[in-house]
Write an enzyme that holds these catalytic residues in place. Structure first.
Site, PDB file in Angstrom:
ATOM      1  CB  ALA A 206      -0.905  -0.022   1.222  1.00 34.58           C
ATOM      2  CG  ASN A 207       0.099   4.714  -1.785  1.00 35.68           C
ATOM      3  OD1 ASN A 207      -0.650   5.561  -1.308  1.00 35.68           O
ATOM      4  ND2 ASN A 207      -0.173   4.102  -2.927  1.00 35.68           N
ATOM      5  NE  ARG A 208       4.842   6.962   4.704  1.00 39.32           N
ATOM      6  CZ  ARG A 208       4.982   6.290   5.845  1.00 39.32           C
ATOM      7  NH1 ARG A 208       3.983   6.232   6.690  1.00 39.32           N
ATOM      8  NH2 ARG A 208       6.127   5.689   6.135  1.00 39.32           N
ATOM      9  CB  SER A 209      -2.727   8.047  -0.946  1.00 44.60           C
ATOM     10  OG  SER A 209      -3.873   8.789  -1.289  1.00 44.60           O
TER      11      SER A 209
END
Ligand code: PMT
Length: 409
Positions: A206-209
């Site tokens: 995943a990523n931090r968005s």
């Protein structure tokens, strides 16, 4: 812009209620039809006779005592704009939670008109996490905020929390009404959040968005009259009227965006799409006793580049660029490579900028070399600047290709 506009002026119980009298007078002088709605608290500070004398209609205070049997729906449905000045912490809390206990909160829930909130309270209250959370919720749902100012407060204190000056409030009302319809009749498609690429049945890349910037764009677009579809990986409060399609992976987002973009007038790609995904996600949960997994990755499709390659005539395609170095050079390269009309570059390594924050600071770049900057501000204000630029790009396109635009319409 104000002439003939029907404005419900909500007044709540704070010492700044006396300034709402001036707001009422300025709106009426500018030609607006003003209907004051006072809460019980407001009447402790100002009398309804004052508002009735200055406004276009007598002040209303109750769900039950008025001539109309359902005053809140009549008021909410007929309003061009609902303005609350001052808005107390209690009003913000009730509105954020949908707790409609009096005429004003019922009007706020019953209206589809733009809502402008002008908070006023002591600094400690303004900075309280509960108030901050309510403000963030209301903004995300599309309310416009006129931030309080710094100065003298009740009881001899001073700090941030003083109601904005009446002239500033009226200017914001004008601005909201002026841009209220500049996206009317257009279909705007927005992507929001970070994609999640499965490693196995329970783990993802995943990523931090957080999706906040994408949701702010959707809220701003719908407030300006667009039909809005949001392709989202996250579960934030949905701005009223926005159609949401839930997706998780880059592949799912590619399908949703591809379908929607074919007919869209404006596409805003604020999502953070994974660049790589596991080639063969495990069907079950990988077990520790199987040893350290060797995860082989493959590139995901570049959704935005695909949309740029198939861009229909007249569509405005907007990408974002999340950078930690060489902001402008990297964003310019993406602008050209993905055939975009605008790229919104954020330096996500800077304090308060980009992922997860309520704030952002961006540089807007267009193919002709036009550059605008938006210094650190809330994500709704960034959304406003982005859509202002989109409107300018569309009208410049209409000037250059008047027949094409007419045919499309
Ligand atoms: O969601 P928030 O917490 O509010 O944070 C906002 C944000 C930082 C996510 C947002 O402002 C932002 O910068 N979004 C783009 C993030 C990103 O993926 O940037 P990029 O430079 O890697 O990609 C450039 C553009 O190509 C982006 O519009 C991206 O959506 C798109 N892209 C990227 C990779 C890919 N495989 N497909 C794409 O379509």
């Amino acid at each position: 812009m104000l002439a003939g506009k029907r404005i419900v002026l909500g007044v709540t119980g704070g010492i700044a209620a006396y300034k709402a009298v001036e707001v009422c007078r300025l709106l009426v002088d500018a030609g607006a039809h003003v209907v004051p709605v006072l809460t019980e608290g407001a009447e402790h500070f100002v009398g309804r006779t004052t508002f009735s004398a200055l406004a276009s209609e007598p002040a209303q205070t109750s769900l039950w005592n008025e001539a109309s049997p359902i005053p809140h729906t009549a008021l909410g449905q007929s309003a061009d704009l609902v303005l609350v000045a001052p808005a107390t912490a209690r009003l913000l809390s009730a509105y954020a939670s949908g707790y409609s206990h009096d005429l004003l909160t019922n009007v706020l829930i019953a209206t589809r008109a733009p809502v402008v909130l002008c908070p006023a309270m002591h600094t400690e209250m303004w900075e309280h996490p509960a108030v901050r959370a309510n403000i963030a919720t209301l903004r995300a749902r599309g309310a416009h905020l006129v931030e309080p100012e710094e100065g003298r407060l009740a009881g001899g204190d001073s700090g941030t929390g003083r109601l904005a000056a009446p002239a500033r409030i009226v200017a914001e009302v004008r601005a909201v009404l002026a841009r209220g319809a500049d996206l009317a009749g257009l279909h705007v498609v927005v992507s929001a959040g970070g994609t999640r690429e499965p490693i196995d049945a329970v783990r993802v890349i995943a990523n931090r968005s957080s999706g906040k910037q994408g949701y702010a764009l959707a809220a701003e677009a719908i407030a300006r009259g667009a039909r809005v579809t949001l392709v989202s990986t996250v579960d934030l409060p949905t701005p009223a009227g926005v159609d949401v399609r839930r997706v998780q992976t880059a592949a799912e987002m590619e399908v949703a965006m591809g379908d929607l973009a074919e007919q869209a007038d404006v596409v805003l790609m604020a999502a953070a799409v994974a660049d790589y995904r596991p080639v063969a996600p495990a069907a079950g949960k990988l077990k520790k006793d199987q040893g350290v997994p060797q995860i082989v990755l493959e590139p995901t499709p570049d959704i935005l580049a695909g949309l740029g390659a198939r861009k229909p005539a007249g569509q405005v395609l907007v990408g974002f660029a999340a950078e930690t170095s060489d902001l402008v050079a990297n964003a310019e390269a993406k602008l050209a490579r993905k055939n975009l009309d605008l790229i919104v570059a954020n330096d996500v390594g800077a304090p308060g900028v980009g992922f997860q924050h309520d704030t952002n600071a961006v540089t807007l770049l267009q193919p002709g070399g036009e550059v605008d900057t938006v210094t650190l501000t809330d994500k709704r204000a960034v959304a406003k600047a982005v859509l202002d630029t989109v409107v300018r790009i569309r009208s410049a396109g209409a000037d250059h290709h008047p027949r094409k635009q007419t045919e499309k319409a």
